[in-house]
Scaffold this active site. Structure first.
Site, PDB file in Angstrom:
ATOM      1  CG  ASP A  19      16.653  18.828 -34.243  1.00  0.00           C
ATOM      2  OD1 ASP A  19      16.542  20.081 -34.230  1.00  0.00           O
ATOM      3  OD2 ASP A  19      16.927  18.180 -35.272  1.00  0.00           O
ATOM      4  CB  CYS A  59       4.154  -0.380   2.178  1.00  0.00           C
ATOM      5  SG  CYS A  59       2.994  -1.524   2.945  1.00  0.00           S
ATOM      6  CG  ASP A  98      13.994  23.673 -34.491  1.00  0.00           C
ATOM      7  OD1 ASP A  98      14.187  24.828 -34.899  1.00  0.00           O
ATOM      8  OD2 ASP A  98      14.734  22.709 -34.781  1.00  0.00           O
ATOM      9  CB  CYS A 154      -0.929   0.013   1.206  1.00  0.00           C
ATOM     10  SG  CYS A 154      -0.069   0.149   2.793  1.00  0.00           S
ATOM     11  CG  ASP A 180      15.754  23.847 -30.905  1.00  0.00           C
ATOM     12  OD1 ASP A 180      15.309  24.955 -31.257  1.00  0.00           O
ATOM     13  OD2 ASP A 180      16.019  22.932 -31.708  1.00  0.00           O
TER      14      ASP A 180
END
Length: 720
Positions: A616, A18, A422, A15, A620
């Site tokens: 990429d 725990c 981009d 649970c 960026d």
């Protein structure tokens, strides 16, 4: 400081309390820097100072809490099937107890029930091993929790079953056989048995929920063939080192990351990218562990050891994402922290209410109602609501090549309103080709100078110009002091001349014939690159790119999802405008520097928008870091990938759309789980308090609620 990181598999987690207990207790240890535990996978990640606190001591602390910790390997795999023997013994001992109980209320069952089963002493000896031998782990975890001044589900189980057992024992020793009242040994035995059964089924479902990692972990071959001293030799995979030559025959899985030095074939990389089309591989091509070689023999030079491969990185990324809590999960943790103490008080109130008001003087009835409340209210379903869905979603995302660094980014991605894109390499293929070259003086000398500098370029435009120069010039000089200027260009020294290659131009440096030429190229949507030597314009290149095949469909899908696409490109106005028009994007920004892109993202966020950034390149990276969700293609620059929150291996916009759809389904799935968990408790607790359901039904309902949440989460594993 000797900082180390380790993964552990922890048995006995059932649970949210725990998980909270383990994290809270271990975090207090001197030398432990970070701990994260996932209740849906029973996995933990620990960052610690090995000099102050060795891993063995940390695992002993976890064991002392009533759990069993075992170090996992570098892929986090140390799990094993739970032992069903205690459950089977418990079932065998519970059956006669249940028959004896049923004989009191059903005449037919009474006729087939052996008299031995009806004997109080027999029931005592059948229930005793269930309660105190098979049920011992419940007591260990419960007492450990109480020592930590917390309460978990085990406390509820121990309280309810112990009360039932000792109350029955008291009745047995204080009454003659002739006037023996109804005993509740069957109640204690049945509750423990049904909880064990529920946990066994729950564990099996957890394994299915995390099936993708299991699938990946099985993909690695244990033994491979290498060339040593000119001879083929079979060796264990873990002994292979960088630089060794591995032979991969047709139909075999590629066991390592490496470079093909001989041979040609096609390789199925769908395990990593989700793309089913085989990829051609020849000399100098790179191959990855876990992918499948089709028809040719490949000789592969190992470039990464087993724990460094892309496959290992994927498994680690997915596991780390599963171990990080989403914001919505923290809410559930706070609720469950107070839930168990409240339920204990409610159970006591139920006993008092029944004994003094609703059924005055009837101890049996008051105890049965109290036990039912303690059992039915166990918050297992609430604790599983979020982690089960996150595990299933991160595994499903990995199947089509999308990897979340943390669970919270699944949550963030589901609510984005704007997506900043981009242009080059994101919406377009990035496979540029030089279409035009204009040299003011010597075109051969211009190509030599440009080629020498662009040799070190990381941007697709720069790489295209280098390939063009390499193709048309036999020999190029060496460039020195090369410096990449993010979002601007690249510069270097070639034979004493300063060469600056850029996408920006000083208007005064353009003479009328060059300006006319540049305007025509821009009108065709081409990218323009200017070459300055010692501060003077010496040439102009035009470069063209192609839109990715799936970009248009992806943009249309984003619009249908009420997500506004925006292009932010470092390219000039005409090229950016042409692309935006073809894709049906109405808002675009051209000639953007890295600062401009970051400023755009920040301004959208200040207006209250949830922003995703897709890119990429190095330029960026600032915007990716600022966005609510930064998404990078794995083929992009390393800094972009490091700055992102989500990485895709497929390099297709359609994968990002799939990720958004998956994230929305995941959040809907989590909310359904929460709704069910709360509805279950709100409905069942009053029923238990007023005796509508007894402890048997309460135990079955509690187990069923957890299984319902897990089955609902598993639907994400089949999400499209």
């Amino acid at each position: 400081m000797n900082k180390k990181m380790a993964y552990v598999h922890i048995d006995g987690i059932h649970c949210a309390n725990c998980v909270r207990r383990i994290e809270k207790s271990v975090a207090k240890m001197d030398g432990v820097l970070e701990i994260a535990v996932n209740g849906a996978t029973n996995k933990g990640k620990i960052v610690f100072d090995d000099k102050k606190m060795p891993l063995e001591q940390i695992m002993k602390r976890i064991d002392s809490l009533g759990y069993r910790a075992k170090e996992a390997n570098h892929l986090g795999d140390a799990s094993k099937r739970t032992n069903p023997f205690p459950l089977l013994v418990s079932i065998v001992l519970t059956v006669p107890l249940m028959m004896a109980m049923s004989a009191h209320i059903n005449e037919f069952v009474a006729t087939i029930t052996p008299k031995l089963f009806m004997e109080p002493l027999f029931q005592f000896f059948a229930a005793f091993p269930i309660q105190f031998i098979i049920g011992r782990p419940f007591y260990e975890r419960a007492f450990s929790a109480l020592k930590e001044k917390t309460a978990n589900m085990d406390v509820l189980v121990v309280l309810s079953t112990t009360i039932a057992f000792f109350y029955s024992y008291f009745l047995m020793i204080t009454h003659d056989k002739s006037d023996m009242p109804l005993l509740y040994f069957d109640t204690s035995g049945f509750i423990i048995t049904i909880i064990l059964l529920g946990r066994h089924l729950e564990q099996r479902m957890k394994e299915k929920t995390n099936f993708f990692l299991k699938h990946l972990l099985k993909k690695g071959r244990k033994h491979i063939t290498i060339i040593e001293d000119g001879m083929e030799k079979t060796v264990p995979l873990e002994t292979v080192q960088k630089g060794q030559i591995v032979i991969v025959k047709p139909g075999e899985q590629i066991p390592v990351d490496g470079e093909v030095i001989a041979g040609s074939s096609e390789v199925d990389e769908s395990l990593l990218t989700g793309e089913s089309v085989p990829v051609p591989k020849n000399t100098s091509s790179f191959v990855f562990a876990g992918t499948l070689n089709h028809y040719g023999v490949l000789y592969v030079k190992v470039t990464k050891e087993e724990h460094e491969t892309l496959l290992a990185h994927i498994v680690k990324t997915v596991q780390d994402a599963q171990l990080k809590k989403a914001d919505i999960e923290r809410i559930a943790d706070r609720v469950t922290a107070y839930f168990v103490p409240v339920i204990i008080l409610l159970a006591v109130f139920t006993f008092i209410l029944s004994y003094f008001i609703t059924a005055p003087g009837l101890v049996d009835e008051a105890l049965v109602k109290m036990i039912a409340v303690l059992i039915v209210a166990c918050p297992c379903a609430l604790g599983l609501a979020t982690p089960a869905s996150i595990v299933a979603a991160s595994g499903r995302g990995a199947q089509f090549g999308l990897f979340f660094k943390e669970a919270k980014y699944i949550e963030n991605l589901s609510s984005i309103s704007h997506i900043v894109l981009d242009k080059t390499g994101t919406m377009t293929t990035g496979a540029f080709q030089v279409t035009d070259v204009y040299a003011i003086e010597d075109d051969r000398r211009l190509l030599q100078q440009v080629g020498a500098v662009e040799k070190y370029a990381t941007h697709p435009v720069g790489k295209a110009i280098y390939q063009h120069a390499k193709k048309n010039v036999a020999k190029m000089p060496e460039a020195k002091q090369v410096n990449v200027l993010a979002g601007t260009g690249i510069k270097g020294i070639v034979d004493g001349d300063e060469v600056f290659i850029t996408n920006q131009v000083e208007a005064k440096s353009l003479t009328e014939p060059i300006k006319t030429l540049v305007d025509r190229w821009k009108g065709e949507g081409k990218t323009i690159v200017y070459v300055y030597v010692n501060g003077s314009l010496h040439g102009v290149f035009s470069v063209s790119d192609q839109i990715k095949p799936d970009s248009l469909v992806a943009i249309q899908q984003l619009k249908k999802m009420n997500i506004k696409p925006i292009i932010a490109s470092g390219d000039h106005e005409s090229a950016t405008q042409a692309l935006a028009k073809r894709l049906g994007i109405f808002e675009y920004y051209a000639s953007c520097s890295p600062h401009d892109k970051a400023k755009l993202v920040e301004s959208l966020k200040q207006k209250g928008s949830k922003v995703a950034m897709v890119g990429d390149g190095i330029n960026d990276a600032p915007a990716l870091a600022l966005a609510d969700v930064g998404i990078a293609f794995s083929s992009g620059a390393g800094l972009a990938v490091q700055s992102s929150d989500v990485t895709t291996l497929s390099n297709q916009m359609s994968t990002i759309v799939q990720g958004i759809v998956l994230s929305r389904k995941t959040m809907r799935n989590i909310k359904q789980n929460f709704l069910w968990a709360f509805f279950y408790n709100v409905l069942m607790i009053p029923f238990a308090m007023f005796g509508v359901i007894d402890p048997f039904v309460a135990a079955m309902a509690m187990a069923l609620s957890s299984l319902t949440v897990l089955m609902n989460a598993m639907r994400l594993s089949r999400s499209r």
